[in-house]
Scaffold this motif. Sequence first.
Motif, PDB file in Angstrom:
ATOM      1  N   CYS A 348     -16.998  15.446   6.420  1.00  0.00           N
ATOM      2  CA  CYS A 348     -16.162  16.740   6.540  1.00  0.00           C
ATOM      3  C   CYS A 348     -15.417  17.239   5.443  1.00  0.00           C
ATOM      4  CB  CYS A 348     -15.358  16.920   8.102  1.00  0.00           C
ATOM      5  SG  CYS A 348     -13.929  15.539   8.099  1.00  0.00           S
ATOM      6  N   SER A 349     -15.251  15.959   4.413  1.00  0.00           N
ATOM      7  CA  SER A 349     -14.552  16.162   3.085  1.00  0.00           C
ATOM      8  C   SER A 349     -13.201  15.881   3.434  1.00  0.00           C
ATOM      9  CB  SER A 349     -15.047  17.420   2.475  1.00  0.00           C
ATOM     10  OG  SER A 349     -16.320  17.462   2.128  1.00  0.00           O
ATOM     11  N   TYR A 350     -12.493  15.531   4.551  1.00  0.00           N
ATOM     12  CA  TYR A 350     -11.202  15.515   4.704  1.00  0.00           C
ATOM     13  C   TYR A 350     -10.765  14.350   3.740  1.00  0.00           C
ATOM     14  CZ  TYR A 350      -6.903  13.541   6.985  1.00  0.00           C
ATOM     15  OH  TYR A 350      -5.494  13.056   7.432  1.00  0.00           O
ATOM     16  N   GLN A 351      -9.724  14.382   3.055  1.00  0.00           N
ATOM     17  CA  GLN A 351      -8.824  13.662   2.357  1.00  0.00           C
ATOM     18  C   GLN A 351      -7.716  13.371   2.447  1.00  0.00           C
ATOM     19  OE1 GLN A 351      -9.841  14.047  -1.903  1.00  0.00           O
ATOM     20  NE2 GLN A 351     -11.207  15.897  -1.639  1.00  0.00           N
ATOM     21  N   ASN A 352      -7.043  11.926   2.371  1.00  0.00           N
ATOM     22  CA  ASN A 352      -5.850  11.544   2.695  1.00  0.00           C
ATOM     23  C   ASN A 352      -5.723  10.254   2.161  1.00  0.00           C
ATOM     24  OD1 ASN A 352      -3.122  11.935   3.390  1.00  0.00           O
ATOM     25  ND2 ASN A 352      -3.620  13.409   4.955  1.00  0.00           N
ATOM     26  N   GLY A 353      -4.464   9.605   2.375  1.00  0.00           N
ATOM     27  CA  GLY A 353      -4.227   8.157   1.945  1.00  0.00           C
ATOM     28  C   GLY A 353      -4.958   7.482   3.140  1.00  0.00           C
ATOM     29  N   ALA A 354      -5.410   6.247   2.771  1.00  0.00           N
ATOM     30  CA  ALA A 354      -6.373   5.424   3.673  1.00  0.00           C
ATOM     31  C   ALA A 354      -5.432   5.134   4.763  1.00  0.00           C
ATOM     32  CB  ALA A 354      -7.318   4.370   2.895  1.00  0.00           C
ATOM     33  N   ASP A 355      -4.445   4.491   4.462  1.00  0.00           N
ATOM     34  CA  ASP A 355      -3.437   4.049   5.672  1.00  0.00           C
ATOM     35  C   ASP A 355      -2.824   5.001   6.343  1.00  0.00           C
ATOM     36  OD1 ASP A 355      -3.811   1.566   4.457  1.00  0.00           O
ATOM     37  OD2 ASP A 355      -1.870   1.694   3.154  1.00  0.00           O
ATOM     38  N   TYR A 356      -2.646   6.112   6.097  1.00  0.00           N
ATOM     39  CA  TYR A 356      -2.196   7.226   6.880  1.00  0.00           C
ATOM     40  C   TYR A 356      -3.341   7.653   7.753  1.00  0.00           C
ATOM     41  CZ  TYR A 356      -0.667  11.977   8.341  1.00  0.00           C
ATOM     42  OH  TYR A 356      -0.295  13.239   9.158  1.00  0.00           O
ATOM     43  N   ASN A 357      -4.524   7.602   7.399  1.00  0.00           N
ATOM     44  CA  ASN A 357      -5.572   7.961   8.189  1.00  0.00           C
ATOM     45  C   ASN A 357      -5.774   6.979   9.274  1.00  0.00           C
ATOM     46  OD1 ASN A 357      -8.327   9.641   8.532  1.00  0.00           O
ATOM     47  ND2 ASN A 357      -9.018   7.240   8.433  1.00  0.00           N
ATOM     48  N   ALA A 358      -5.698   5.872   8.924  1.00  0.00           N
ATOM     49  CA  ALA A 358      -5.718   4.623   9.950  1.00  0.00           C
ATOM     50  C   ALA A 358      -4.667   4.733  10.964  1.00  0.00           C
ATOM     51  CB  ALA A 358      -5.566   3.324   9.051  1.00  0.00           C
TER      52      ALA A 358
END
Length: 413
Positions: A348-358
């Motif tokens: 879906c191309s969602y982007q963000n900080g990896a830790d925030y996504n986790a």
Amino acid sequence: MEVRRTVPVTLDVDSPDAVLLEETIDEFLWAAQYVTDHAFQEEYVTTSKATLNDDTYDDVREATNLHSNHVQSARNKAAEACESVVERWKQGKKASKPHFTSPHLVYESRTATFHDGYVSLATIDGRIEADYVLPENPEDTPHQQYLFNDDFEITSAELHRQHGEWQLHICCTADVESDTSAQATTENGTVLGVDLGVNQLAVASTGRFWSGDEFDHWRREYEKRRGDLHEHGTRWAHENIQSVGRKEEGRFTQTLHRISNELVEEARENECTVIAFEDLTDIRERTGASWGHKWAFNRLYEYVEYKAEAYEVAVEQVPPEHTSRRCSECGFTHPDNRNGTHFECLKCSYQNGADYNAAKNIGLRYLRRNQTGDDGGAPVGVRLNSGTLNVNGGYSPAEESARTGVHAESPPL
């Protein structure tokens, strides 16, 4: 069920007594290391407490002035550490002989007597008494809820030297009935997801994060100091290594107390009923963290757990599988979604900080595991910086759009 709570209590220790405590800690750490070194002498590692007691008890008693129960506590520490190493070997994981550098001292019923306003502690030269330093308003604090609660029994304690202060971590236990109504509230409440890592010590699903830069800087600095002193090999150097260890733990403990306070406050300000962490088991292998980081993660979790209890906020752990690879927006899981500290979903191309996504995924995993249904319109979901995210991926804006400050902080990319 049995409930265990650890209450940190600052002690008022006079200078002569402080010297006695420091010398007792040094001998305790020496004893634990002596037993560990003996356990590793053979072709296999001895983990039996009985065997280690038979082999080392007389030697430690002769070489130190420790109370007999402190000798046994040091032996237990060593045996448990050795057993942990052997268990890791059985799992095909790397582990080396334990070294005891963190300054602490274990107390049990025969070496500590707890009174209403002070504690009596055994040392290498008799006992000392130290007054508790309590909050001005002890009501609704862990001290009042557990330490001075007749329903709880004090079972043990650990003494620590933290940033120039003496602190006793007192373990209290009680048998309580399960509260099904509280469980229902937890199951249908708003969750604050928290991801722990190396670059960022903690990242919350609201977007607030706590950098690990300062922690890493001082960890390297203290390691260098210990290495320089170790090369000298003198008794003076050994004593200074212990002093460096006390300063290190004091600095890190103060930092972790601050972060835990802010995490609990973040949950309260966002009206969260649960703070969800990933399961800390094997976190070193998953994150590439050092032993120092693992100690910090465990200690931070313990601090958040007992501090959140005072505000009726539950603290839980959830399975960590794929929380860093799963897209918190569409649910697509792929190892290439994460690239270092950056996350970009291949679907879906969602982007963000990896830790925030986790952190968002950790909160969602708790909801999927525990949520049983609608609770009449109360906000159910993972708290973000501007609303909530439910288990189906639906987003609800915050009722109050005026959330500012730390709640609107952008997560690190």
